[in-house]
Design an enzyme around this catalytic site. Sequence first.
Site, short mmCIF file in Angstrom:
data_model
loop_
_atom_site.label_atom_id
_atom_site.label_comp_id
_atom_site.label_asym_id
_atom_site.label_seq_id
_atom_site.Cartn_x
_atom_site.Cartn_y
_atom_site.Cartn_z
N CYS A 53 0.84 -1.21 0.00
CA CYS A 53 0.00 0.00 0.00
C CYS A 53 0.87 1.26 0.00
O CYS A 53 0.53 2.26 -0.62
CB CYS A 53 -0.92 0.03 1.22
SG CYS A 53 -2.04 -1.36 1.29
N ARG A 130 -7.90 -4.04 -3.29
CA ARG A 130 -7.34 -2.91 -4.06
C ARG A 130 -8.28 -2.61 -5.22
O ARG A 130 -8.13 -3.14 -6.32
CB ARG A 130 -5.94 -3.25 -4.57
CG ARG A 130 -5.00 -3.58 -3.45
CD ARG A 130 -3.58 -3.84 -3.92
NE ARG A 130 -2.83 -4.47 -2.86
CZ ARG A 130 -2.30 -3.83 -1.83
NH1 ARG A 130 -2.41 -2.52 -1.73
NH2 ARG A 130 -1.66 -4.47 -0.88
C1 BEZ Z 1 0.61 -4.69 1.77
O1 BEZ Z 1 1.81 -4.94 1.84
O2 BEZ Z 1 0.19 -3.57 1.48
C2 BEZ Z 1 -0.37 -5.80 2.01
C3 BEZ Z 1 -0.04 -7.07 1.58
C4 BEZ Z 1 -0.94 -8.11 1.81
C5 BEZ Z 1 -2.15 -7.86 2.42
C6 BEZ Z 1 -2.50 -6.56 2.80
C7 BEZ Z 1 -1.61 -5.52 2.60
#
Ligand code: BEZ
Length: 216
Positions: A53, A130
Amino acid sequence: MDATEQIKPSFPRLGQPAPAFEVQTTQGNLRLEDFKGSWLILFSHPADFTPVCTTEFIAFAEIAPELKKRNVELCGLSIDSTYSHIAWVWNIERNFGIKIPFPVIADLNKEVATLYGMIMPGESKTETSRCVFVIDPNGILRAMIYYPLTTGRNTQEILRVIDALQTTDKHGVATPANWKPGEKVIVPPPTTSDGAEERMKAGFETKDWYFSKKAL
Ligand code: BEZ
């Protein structure tokens, strides 16, 4: 909304009005109608202070000037609080030197997430996936793109979708696979037999009656 009221899950559809909302963000309270007259990219992320993110927020911040030139606003969303959002965007600025220029919705009660179908229980019951919603200046939902939790978005593709939609609206054409601004566009196919005959003589770059391209 009354805390006892149930939010009805809904599934937005392309070509229909985007669900209205009134929310708390890192830049104050906002309503969907505040964006009327601009394009809006409303996007959700799973959680603040997560690495993928973070790369996405930086990537969205980096395309913000290009989006501005196209009359497009950005608005992020997750079910974290405004305090968490503020701490995270400050942390991004401190660690990466990138200022996040767009508001981030604190959708603590999942109202917007539910209205827009941003929670995919098969992936996570507690986080928004997302999702990207492109909303036009009349409030109509024009594109929806979904990525899984583990895949960071391609913001150049999102910019390309904006360019394609704006080109369609301006010129009444469609855009082919992998189209980029400056490349030839698709002339909508004729829908009658006479139209098909005329198309063959119309002076476009025509492969067959249903397949014509032209430069803009
Ligand atoms: C992240 O790194 O943004 C992320 C990865 C897996 C699940 C949720 C967030």
